[in-house]
Design a protein around this motif. Structure first.
Motif, mmCIF file in Angstrom:
data_model
loop_
_atom_site.group_PDB
_atom_site.id
_atom_site.type_symbol
_atom_site.label_atom_id
_atom_site.label_comp_id
_atom_site.label_asym_id
_atom_site.label_seq_id
_atom_site.Cartn_x
_atom_site.Cartn_y
_atom_site.Cartn_z
ATOM 1 N N PHE A 17 0.827 -1.204 0.000
ATOM 2 C CA PHE A 17 0.000 0.000 0.000
ATOM 3 C C PHE A 17 0.865 1.260 0.000
ATOM 4 C CE2 PHE A 17 -2.896 -3.256 1.379
ATOM 5 C CZ PHE A 17 -4.094 -2.901 0.790
ATOM 6 N N GLU A 18 2.018 1.200 0.636
ATOM 7 C CA GLU A 18 2.904 2.369 0.634
ATOM 8 C C GLU A 18 3.446 2.633 -0.765
ATOM 9 O OE1 GLU A 18 6.925 4.117 2.866
ATOM 10 O OE2 GLU A 18 6.060 2.192 3.489
ATOM 11 N N GLY A 19 3.887 1.579 -1.462
ATOM 12 C CA GLY A 19 4.369 1.742 -2.829
ATOM 13 C C GLY A 19 3.277 2.219 -3.761
ATOM 14 N N ALA A 20 2.062 1.696 -3.561
ATOM 15 C CA ALA A 20 0.929 2.124 -4.386
ATOM 16 C C ALA A 20 0.629 3.594 -4.167
ATOM 17 C CB ALA A 20 -0.298 1.280 -4.061
ATOM 18 N N ALA A 21 0.684 4.038 -2.904
ATOM 19 C CA ALA A 21 0.428 5.447 -2.593
ATOM 20 C C ALA A 21 1.501 6.338 -3.216
ATOM 21 C CB ALA A 21 0.384 5.649 -1.081
ATOM 22 N N ARG A 22 2.753 5.903 -3.123
ATOM 23 C CA ARG A 22 3.845 6.693 -3.682
ATOM 24 C C ARG A 22 3.658 6.871 -5.188
ATOM 25 N NH1 ARG A 22 9.296 5.887 -5.619
ATOM 26 N NH2 ARG A 22 10.601 7.648 -5.028
ATOM 27 N N LEU A 23 3.242 5.799 -5.872
ATOM 28 C CA LEU A 23 3.047 5.884 -7.316
ATOM 29 C C LEU A 23 1.818 6.721 -7.660
ATOM 30 C CD1 LEU A 23 4.055 4.921 -10.083
ATOM 31 C CD2 LEU A 23 2.581 2.912 -9.831
ATOM 32 N N PHE A 24 0.692 6.490 -6.976
ATOM 33 C CA PHE A 24 -0.539 7.221 -7.245
ATOM 34 C C PHE A 24 -0.358 8.718 -7.009
ATOM 35 C CE2 PHE A 24 -4.777 8.604 -5.362
ATOM 36 C CZ PHE A 24 -5.370 8.833 -6.586
ATOM 37 N N LEU A 25 0.333 9.062 -5.941
ATOM 38 C CA LEU A 25 0.499 10.473 -5.584
ATOM 39 C C LEU A 25 1.666 11.127 -6.319
ATOM 40 C CD1 LEU A 25 0.029 10.063 -1.719
ATOM 41 C CD2 LEU A 25 -1.599 11.141 -3.274
ATOM 42 N N GLY A 26 2.718 10.366 -6.594
ATOM 43 C CA GLY A 26 3.951 10.983 -7.058
ATOM 44 C C GLY A 26 4.276 10.849 -8.529
ATOM 45 N N ALA A 27 3.641 9.923 -9.234
ATOM 46 C CA ALA A 27 3.965 9.756 -10.662
ATOM 47 C C ALA A 27 3.611 11.019 -11.428
ATOM 48 C CB ALA A 27 3.218 8.555 -11.230
ATOM 49 N N HIS A 28 4.529 11.494 -12.270
ATOM 50 C CA HIS A 28 4.309 12.740 -13.002
ATOM 51 C C HIS A 28 4.918 12.628 -14.393
ATOM 52 C CE1 HIS A 28 8.078 12.928 -10.715
ATOM 53 N NE2 HIS A 28 8.570 13.617 -11.731
ATOM 54 N N GLU A 29 4.270 13.285 -15.351
ATOM 55 C CA GLU A 29 4.713 13.260 -16.737
ATOM 56 C C GLU A 29 5.459 14.535 -17.111
ATOM 57 O OE1 GLU A 29 4.580 10.936 -19.142
ATOM 58 O OE2 GLU A 29 3.812 9.497 -17.694
ATOM 59 N N GLY A 30 5.145 15.624 -16.441
ATOM 60 C CA GLY A 30 5.715 16.921 -16.800
ATOM 61 C C GLY A 30 4.747 17.711 -17.648
ATOM 62 N N GLY A 31 4.489 18.952 -17.231
ATOM 63 C CA GLY A 31 3.611 19.813 -18.020
ATOM 64 C C GLY A 31 2.161 19.771 -17.608
ATOM 65 N N LEU A 32 1.788 18.892 -16.682
ATOM 66 C CA LEU A 32 0.412 18.820 -16.223
ATOM 67 C C LEU A 32 0.264 19.608 -14.923
ATOM 68 C CD1 LEU A 32 -0.256 15.005 -16.750
ATOM 69 C CD2 LEU A 32 -0.844 16.875 -18.295
ATOM 70 N N GLU A 33 -0.907 20.201 -14.727
ATOM 71 C CA GLU A 33 -1.140 20.936 -13.497
ATOM 72 C C GLU A 33 -1.036 19.987 -12.306
ATOM 73 O OE1 GLU A 33 -4.419 24.002 -11.502
ATOM 74 O OE2 GLU A 33 -4.831 23.056 -13.442
ATOM 75 N N GLY A 34 -0.268 20.403 -11.307
ATOM 76 C CA GLY A 34 -0.067 19.563 -10.132
ATOM 77 C C GLY A 34 1.170 18.688 -10.214
ATOM 78 N N ASP A 35 1.845 18.671 -11.377
ATOM 79 C CA ASP A 35 3.006 17.794 -11.540
ATOM 80 C C ASP A 35 4.177 18.178 -10.634
ATOM 81 O OD1 ASP A 35 2.083 15.854 -13.176
ATOM 82 O OD2 ASP A 35 3.178 16.465 -14.968
ATOM 83 N N GLU A 36 4.334 19.481 -10.375
ATOM 84 C CA GLU A 36 5.436 19.908 -9.514
ATOM 85 C C GLU A 36 5.227 19.390 -8.098
ATOM 86 O OE1 GLU A 36 9.172 21.848 -9.075
ATOM 87 O OE2 GLU A 36 7.976 21.181 -10.795
ATOM 88 N N ALA A 37 3.982 19.455 -7.622
ATOM 89 C CA ALA A 37 3.669 18.921 -6.293
ATOM 90 C C ALA A 37 3.880 17.408 -6.266
ATOM 91 C CB ALA A 37 2.225 19.253 -5.921
ATOM 92 N N ARG A 38 3.494 16.725 -7.335
ATOM 93 C CA ARG A 38 3.697 15.276 -7.406
ATOM 94 C C ARG A 38 5.193 14.946 -7.376
ATOM 95 N NH1 ARG A 38 -0.904 12.448 -8.624
ATOM 96 N NH2 ARG A 38 -2.595 13.482 -9.771
ATOM 97 N N ARG A 39 5.976 15.721 -8.106
ATOM 98 C CA ARG A 39 7.421 15.471 -8.146
ATOM 99 C C ARG A 39 8.041 15.630 -6.762
ATOM 100 N NH1 ARG A 39 11.995 18.292 -8.504
ATOM 101 N NH2 ARG A 39 10.910 20.299 -8.674
ATOM 102 N N HIS A 40 7.610 16.676 -6.043
ATOM 103 C CA HIS A 40 8.129 16.874 -4.676
ATOM 104 C C HIS A 40 7.790 15.684 -3.791
ATOM 105 C CE1 HIS A 40 8.199 21.538 -5.205
ATOM 106 N NE2 HIS A 40 9.241 20.951 -5.756
ATOM 107 N N PHE A 41 6.551 15.175 -3.898
ATOM 108 C CA PHE A 41 6.180 14.035 -3.062
ATOM 109 C C PHE A 41 6.981 12.795 -3.465
ATOM 110 C CE2 PHE A 41 3.765 10.292 -1.878
ATOM 111 C CZ PHE A 41 3.499 10.561 -0.542
ATOM 112 N N TRP A 42 7.175 12.602 -4.767
ATOM 113 C CA TRP A 42 7.951 11.457 -5.242
ATOM 114 C C TRP A 42 9.372 11.484 -4.673
ATOM 115 C CZ3 TRP A 42 6.724 7.115 -7.852
ATOM 116 C CH2 TRP A 42 7.767 6.373 -8.419
#
Length: 416
Positions: A187-212
């Protein structure tokens, strides 16, 4: 990875080059009209509304309606989720005592019209959906090429019934990967991926990158935009409980189950593609196949039977009459396994993924998946098409529930 790159691994069934083009350039280019089960209009404990929307996914608009009508979103019933990037019509049910409050709700890009009284609408309470789709930016030969592709596919029994890219995430193709981690109890790995995966250029991606990179929950709650409501729900619940498992179980059930369904869908697509790759017929059963009964173009997925050396000629006769269709696996703890060559393919996929069917039973109870069978071919009902000057190709057809119009169009467009 975007969905085009992801889908490039799955084989086309037809060999004719596609027409290319673009869909969903405007919401009006993709219109979906739900055909409900007649039984939803039985009873008088709920009010049934026709919901027309665009620029909203179904779950988000349900929660917004509930908020404005001052009711629990779980008290709003609906039969299936509809695309955000489209004009969609579907039925919802609300408790009769909330009827007037719902009638007063006004939301941008949303229309609600009371149509009848009835029962609570559950997921799956629909026959299917009617589509009207415009494919723009196609060449002058698009009509003739479409006709050639459809003729070729009719000879092969239909369109390959892939799960569409919406199942996996249009912008971040991660739902199936999150599902795989949940299946293994990570569940921890799933949360990290769900919250942190980012493609770049999408709104919220910077926040996702920080969490990742740092995994700071407090910082994520400060930075994640409000429209990422499920991500924020997960973060808040984790902060309250200290458990990613409990955090996932706090999500709405349809959202929570999306991840497991996406992984099942990925495995099904993998099986279907491999069957095409190995040159195995989708329209003629092999010994060991499991076939699904068809009636009036609608598959009855709970009515299956196994193909044996004794009944194979009879079964293939029913397939040619449109009364049955060859199926593929939706892996789960009580799925009916194929034998013979189809069974070998299923076993190879399970082995490659290091899976057993029992693992689907070890999930938390709301997420446990029994699995089942799904037809390998689509035969769109009432399929018509034509070229509209200054617009492109226009397609109209009906599909039973759970089948993706984008998978029909993928075979014609061949854009990914």
């Amino acid at each position: 990875m975007d969905y085009r790159e992801f889908f490039s691994r799955f084989r086309y069934l037809s060999e004719t080059p596609g027409i290319g083009g673009r869909i969903k350039v405007q919401p009006e280019d993709f219109v979906v009209v739900e055909d409900p089960l007649p039984s939803i209009f039985e009873g008088r404990k709920h009010a049934i509304f026709l919901l027309k929307k665009q620029n909203w996914d179904t779950m988000s608009v349900i929660k917004e309606i509930a908020k404005r009508a001052e009711m629990r979103y779980r008290d709003i019933g609906f039969a299936g989720t509809k695309d955000r990037h489209a004009v969609t019509f579907q039925y919802i049910s609300v408790p009769i005592k909330t009827k007037e409050r719902v009638e007063g709700v006004q939301i941008r890009d949303v229309e609600l019209r009371f149509v009848s009284y009835g029962r609570f609408i559950k997921l799956g309470h629909l026959l299917g959906n009617r589509f009207r789709i415009i494919v723009r930016d196609v060449g002058e030969d698009a009509f003739e090429r479409t006709r050639t592709i459809i003729r070729e596919l009719r000879q092969k029994g239909g369109f390959p019934n892939y799960f569409g890219h919406q199942r996996f995430g249009e912008k971040r193709v991660t739902n199936h990967l999150v599902g795989k981690l949940l299946l293994w109890g990570d569940f921890e790995g799933a949360a990290r991926l769900f919250l942190g995966a980012h493609e770049g250029g999408l709104e919220g991606d910077e926040a996702r990158r920080h969490f990742w990179e740092i995994g700071d929950v407090d910082k994520a709650l400060e930075e994640f935009p409000n429209f990422l409501r499920y991500e924020r729900t997960l973060l808040h619940r984790y902060k309250e409980t200290g458990s990613w498992r409990r955090a996932f179980l706090s999500l709405p059930l349809p959202i929570m189950r999306i991840f497991i369904h996406a992984y099942q869908s990925y495995l099904f697509n993998h099986y279907l593609s491999r069957r095409i790759e190995e040159g195995l017929s989708l329209n003629r059963a092999l010994v060991g196949d499991i076939v699904v009964q068809m009636k009036g173009g609608i598959p009855y997925r709970d009515r299956t039977y196994r193909v044996t050396e004794t009944n194979i000629n009879f079964v293939n006769g029913t397939i040619q009459k449109g009364q049955a269709v060859v199926s593929g696996p939706l892996f789960g703890f009580s799925m009916r396994r194929a034998k013979g060559i189809p069974g070998r393919l299923e076993g190879e996929i399970l082995e490659e993924e290091n899976l057993s069917l029992e693992i689907f039973k070890k999930l938390p109870k709301p997420m446990a998946e029994p699995g089942g069978r799904r037809e390998l071919l689509i035969r769109p009902l009432g399929l018509t098409y034509g070229y509209v000057p200054e617009m492109g190709m226009c397609f109209r057809f009906f599909l039973p529930k759970g089948i993706y119009a984008t998978s029909v169009l993928r075979e014609i467009m061949k854009d990914h």
